[in-house]
Motif scaffolding. Sequence first.
Motif, mmCIF file in Angstrom:
data_model
loop_
_atom_site.group_PDB
_atom_site.id
_atom_site.type_symbol
_atom_site.label_atom_id
_atom_site.label_comp_id
_atom_site.label_asym_id
_atom_site.label_seq_id
_atom_site.Cartn_x
_atom_site.Cartn_y
_atom_site.Cartn_z
ATOM 1 N N THR A 281 0.860 -1.260 0.071
ATOM 2 C CA THR A 281 0.134 -0.093 -0.024
ATOM 3 C C THR A 281 0.930 1.273 0.021
ATOM 4 O O THR A 281 1.886 1.178 0.673
ATOM 5 C CB THR A 281 -0.808 0.067 1.310
ATOM 6 N N THR A 282 0.634 2.170 -0.768
ATOM 7 C CA THR A 282 1.498 3.161 -0.987
ATOM 8 C C THR A 282 0.542 4.697 -0.854
ATOM 9 O O THR A 282 -0.646 4.864 -0.785
ATOM 10 C CB THR A 282 2.248 3.334 -2.258
ATOM 11 N N ARG B 191 3.493 0.846 7.638
ATOM 12 C CA ARG B 191 4.625 1.337 6.775
ATOM 13 C C ARG B 191 3.860 1.711 5.525
ATOM 14 O O ARG B 191 3.455 0.952 4.784
ATOM 15 C CB ARG B 191 5.705 0.563 6.789
ATOM 16 N N LEU B 192 4.049 2.959 4.972
ATOM 17 C CA LEU B 192 3.603 3.454 3.653
ATOM 18 C C LEU B 192 4.653 4.062 2.828
ATOM 19 O O LEU B 192 4.955 5.179 3.298
ATOM 20 C CB LEU B 192 2.215 4.183 4.098
ATOM 21 N N PRO B 193 4.993 3.357 1.715
ATOM 22 C CA PRO B 193 5.992 4.246 0.790
ATOM 23 C C PRO B 193 5.289 5.292 0.269
ATOM 24 O O PRO B 193 4.160 5.267 -0.011
ATOM 25 C CB PRO B 193 6.306 3.074 -0.195
ATOM 26 N N ILE B 194 6.072 6.452 -0.034
ATOM 27 C CA ILE B 194 5.383 7.522 -0.600
ATOM 28 C C ILE B 194 6.162 7.347 -1.967
ATOM 29 O O ILE B 194 7.018 7.226 -2.417
ATOM 30 C CB ILE B 194 5.828 9.019 0.193
ATOM 31 N N ILE C 196 9.101 7.233 2.927
ATOM 32 C CA ILE C 196 8.149 6.339 3.561
ATOM 33 C C ILE C 196 7.498 6.963 5.054
ATOM 34 O O ILE C 196 8.443 7.873 5.620
ATOM 35 C CB ILE C 196 8.763 4.938 3.910
ATOM 36 N N VAL C 197 6.424 6.905 5.201
ATOM 37 C CA VAL C 197 5.989 7.205 6.506
ATOM 38 C C VAL C 197 5.524 5.876 7.212
ATOM 39 O O VAL C 197 4.914 4.970 6.836
ATOM 40 C CB VAL C 197 4.617 7.996 6.275
#
Length: 142
Positions: A76-77, A98-101, A111-112
């Motif tokens: 999921t990004t 964790r969510l890559p931007i 990443i957030v």
Amino acid sequence: MSLSRFEHGAVSAELTESVTDVARRMREFRVGCVVVTHGARAIGIVTDRDLVLRVMAEARDPATTVVSDVVTYDPTTLQQTDSIETALRLMRERGVRRLPIVRHDGKVTGIVTADDLTVMLAAELSDLGAGIRGNVEATESR
């Protein structure tokens, strides 16, 4: 609120790298995950938990086990234009931490993580508390 504060790059790995190399990179950069890329596009994610459950717990040799054996594909990004509220909602709905931007072309810009958001929100609440404490007398009620 903007995601720009989290666009400081993300630690990445390729599918053909050994998990030993990835674990060392995680240690070096003090992170709990790497974004698996093809070119500069996010195609998966490997977490420290993945290494424990998919390598150590299965008694696999980390020197010969490659990222493609342990990666979770299709992470999921977030888009660069998404908000922190979107990040919070996606983490809650999808059960991820964790969510890559990514840019519009899929290239990773940062990443957030749930930890990042917890620290940021705690600081915001602390600032709010300090503002209230400084502007309200102890006997006054609002």
